[in-house]
Design a protein around this motif. Structure first.
Motif, short mmCIF file in Angstrom:
data_model
loop_
_atom_site.label_atom_id
_atom_site.label_comp_id
_atom_site.label_asym_id
_atom_site.label_seq_id
_atom_site.Cartn_x
_atom_site.Cartn_y
_atom_site.Cartn_z
N HIS A 87 5.26 10.88 -4.35
CA HIS A 87 5.58 10.86 -2.92
C HIS A 87 5.21 9.53 -2.26
N GLU A 88 4.91 8.50 -3.03
CA GLU A 88 4.43 7.25 -2.44
C GLU A 88 5.54 6.32 -1.98
N GLY A 89 6.78 6.66 -2.23
CA GLY A 89 7.90 5.93 -1.64
C GLY A 89 8.12 4.53 -2.16
N TRP A 90 7.80 4.28 -3.43
CA TRP A 90 7.94 2.91 -3.94
C TRP A 90 9.40 2.47 -4.02
N GLU A 91 10.29 3.38 -4.35
CA GLU A 91 11.70 3.00 -4.41
C GLU A 91 12.21 2.58 -3.03
N THR A 92 11.81 3.34 -2.01
CA THR A 92 12.18 2.97 -0.64
C THR A 92 11.63 1.60 -0.29
N LEU A 93 10.37 1.35 -0.65
CA LEU A 93 9.73 0.07 -0.31
C LEU A 93 10.43 -1.10 -0.99
N VAL A 94 10.77 -0.95 -2.27
CA VAL A 94 11.41 -2.05 -2.99
C VAL A 94 12.78 -2.37 -2.40
N HIS A 95 13.59 -1.35 -2.14
CA HIS A 95 14.90 -1.59 -1.54
C HIS A 95 14.75 -2.23 -0.16
N ALA A 135 5.08 3.41 2.48
CA ALA A 135 6.41 4.04 2.51
C ALA A 135 6.36 5.50 2.09
N ASP A 136 5.19 6.13 2.18
CA ASP A 136 5.00 7.51 1.71
C ASP A 136 5.98 8.46 2.37
N ALA A 137 6.45 9.44 1.57
CA ALA A 137 7.32 10.48 2.10
C ALA A 137 6.51 11.68 2.61
N VAL A 138 5.35 11.93 2.00
CA VAL A 138 4.47 13.03 2.40
C VAL A 138 3.05 12.49 2.46
N GLU A 139 2.37 12.73 3.57
CA GLU A 139 1.01 12.22 3.73
C GLU A 139 0.27 13.13 4.70
N SER A 140 -1.03 13.34 4.44
CA SER A 140 -1.81 14.12 5.40
C SER A 140 -2.58 13.20 6.34
N PHE A 141 -3.23 12.18 5.77
CA PHE A 141 -4.02 11.28 6.62
C PHE A 141 -3.70 9.81 6.34
N CYS A 142 -3.67 9.41 5.10
CA CYS A 142 -3.39 8.04 4.65
C CYS A 142 -4.59 7.12 4.85
N LEU A 168 -5.68 3.48 6.99
CA LEU A 168 -6.92 3.37 7.76
C LEU A 168 -7.71 2.14 7.34
N ASP A 169 -7.80 1.90 6.03
CA ASP A 169 -8.48 0.70 5.54
C ASP A 169 -7.83 -0.57 6.07
N ALA A 170 -6.50 -0.61 6.00
CA ALA A 170 -5.79 -1.81 6.46
C ALA A 170 -6.05 -2.07 7.93
N LEU A 171 -5.96 -1.04 8.75
CA LEU A 171 -6.21 -1.20 10.18
C LEU A 171 -7.64 -1.61 10.45
N GLY A 172 -8.58 -1.05 9.66
CA GLY A 172 -9.98 -1.45 9.81
C GLY A 172 -10.23 -2.89 9.43
N CYS A 173 -9.35 -3.46 8.62
CA CYS A 173 -9.43 -4.88 8.25
C CYS A 173 -8.65 -5.76 9.23
N GLY A 174 -8.02 -5.14 10.24
CA GLY A 174 -7.24 -5.91 11.20
C GLY A 174 -5.83 -6.23 10.76
N THR A 175 -5.35 -5.57 9.71
CA THR A 175 -4.01 -5.84 9.17
C THR A 175 -3.01 -4.83 9.72
N MET A 176 -1.92 -5.32 10.29
CA MET A 176 -0.88 -4.44 10.82
C MET A 176 -0.24 -3.62 9.70
N VAL A 177 0.19 -2.40 10.04
CA VAL A 177 0.79 -1.48 9.08
C VAL A 177 2.26 -1.28 9.41
N VAL A 178 3.11 -1.37 8.38
CA VAL A 178 4.49 -0.94 8.48
C VAL A 178 4.59 0.33 7.64
N GLY A 179 4.86 1.46 8.29
CA GLY A 179 4.78 2.73 7.57
C GLY A 179 5.81 3.72 8.03
N THR A 180 5.58 4.97 7.64
CA THR A 180 6.50 6.07 7.94
C THR A 180 5.84 7.05 8.89
#
Length: 371
Positions: free
Chosen positions: A203-211, A276-283, A287-299
């Motif tokens: 469910h991690e959406g790697w195919e979506t991310l690569v395309h 690019a996850d298709a199913v996620e409860s919290f992710c 959270l780690d990325a945002l705590g490091c100050g890095t913007m997230v592009v997600g679903t």
């Protein structure tokens, strides 16, 4: 206040973060279910081990079998708590985590006559909720409160008409585990580094991310993708082949993170983080990325809308490579206006161990009757 935190075999991701959050408001006793003890045995309790450097950290060996084994396990956990009470004083509340504790905690609570709270963080509520409802009903009904890790999960529990009293207590992140937000001075020609980490599950959406990445590079050639393999995960051959077929392999690097610190370092020094996850409860990765100050592009799935907020990145519907590609290009264009330190500060004020500990304090006080 003394809290016994119970982790079953299917324990949550990063149980130490939950311990740290609870430890800001209570004295915490850890009870971890294992198949074989790796800690020295407790005198008089051959089925239990205790960490000599963390005297309130116990292991309980699980016997093999069905219902009879569950009764034995409950008796063993009760024995550990009785031993801890005799040495250090009574325990006020049990705190369990699901998946992993829901089949034992009601029994333990009855045997010890202690109230319990239950943290719910199971992504299957977003994938196959009908399978979850019947198995969790008893644990929910007997809990003093059920602590959903996100508003989205709380809503899903309401839709399924789950019994009990529900409240939101998000997954914590320890400020001491995150690297310092690096100073970022950019010029327009600099490469835009996109980090993406995972174990390459279904469910991690790697195919979506690569395309999406291949399409986004046609509009912004500065984009680079850094794939981080977590733990012992191997990058699937199909994914490598897809990178070559999309013509994006030359702009992609693959690395293995030897530990969380190494992965966090890579995420902190990236410009964007992709989920690019298709199913996620919290992710927790977001959270780690945002705590490091890095913007997230997600679903828009699970808690991601709550985590990212208005200033943390760009979100699109799952399984839409074209929309994800557009979001990557938009996020790259927004980097000159991005303020990493402000994003990291906002994230830790809401999801840091102290903030989550304050929410746990309310749940513990209500459960123990001290509200």
């Amino acid at each position: 206040m003394r809290v016994a935190m119970f982790f079953g075999q299917a324990r949550p991701v990063r149980p130490e973060e939950w311990h740290k959050a609870a430890a800001t408001v209570a004295e915490v006793v850890d009870v971890v279910a294992v198949r074989e003890l790796s800690l020295p045995s407790v005198p008089g309790l051959p089925y239990a081990g205790r960490d000599p450097e963390r005297p309130h950290h116990y292991q309980v060996a699980l016997p093999l079998g069905g219902l009879a084994a569950r009764r034995v396990t409950v008796g063993r956990i009760e024995g550990v708590l009785r031993h801890e009470t005799a040495e250090c004083g009574r325990v006020d509340v049990l705190h369990g985590h699901v998946p992993g504790a829901d089949d034992l905690l009601p029994w333990v609570a009855r045997a010890t006559r202690l109230p319990y709270v239950l943290t719910e963080d199971d992504a299957r509520w977003f994938d196959s909720p009908s399978r979850m409802r019947r198995g969790r009903a008893r644990a929910y009904r007997e809990a003093a409160s059920v602590l959903a890790v996100s508003d989205a999960l709380l809503l899903r529990l309401g839709e399924q008409r789950m019994p009990g009293r529900h409240r939101v207590v998000p997954h914590p992140v320890g400020p001491d585990t995150l690297p310092r937000v690096p100073a970022r001075a950019r010029i327009s020609q600099d490469p835009v580094r996109i980090a993406a980490a995972g174990s390459f599950g279904p469910h991690e959406g790697w195919e979506t991310l690569v395309h999406a990445f291949a399409a986004a590079r046609l509009k912004d050639p500065r984009l680079r993708l850094d794939i981080i393999a977590e733990g012992h995960a191997e990058v699937p051959t199909e994914l490598r082949g897809l990178l070559r077929r999309c013509g994006a392999a030359s702009a992609v690097t693959v690395r293995r993170a030897r530990g969380r610190a190494e992965a966090l370092h890579a995420v902190a020094h990236a410009d964007l983080y992709a989920v690019a996850d298709a199913v996620e409860s919290f992710c927790l990765r977001a959270l780690d990325a945002l705590g490091c100050g890095t913007m997230v592009v997600g679903t828009r799935t699970g808690a991601l809308p709550e985590l990212v907020g208005h200033d943390g990145g760009f979100l699109v519907d799952p399984g839409d490579p074209a929309a994800f590609a557009h979001a990557l290009v938009e996020a790259a264009a927004a980097l000159p206006r991005h303020q990493p330190a402000a994003l990291a500060d906002r994230t830790l004020r809401k999801f840091g161990t102290a903030a989550v500990g304050a929410r746990l304090a309310v749940a513990y006080a209500e459960a123990s009757g001290r509200a």
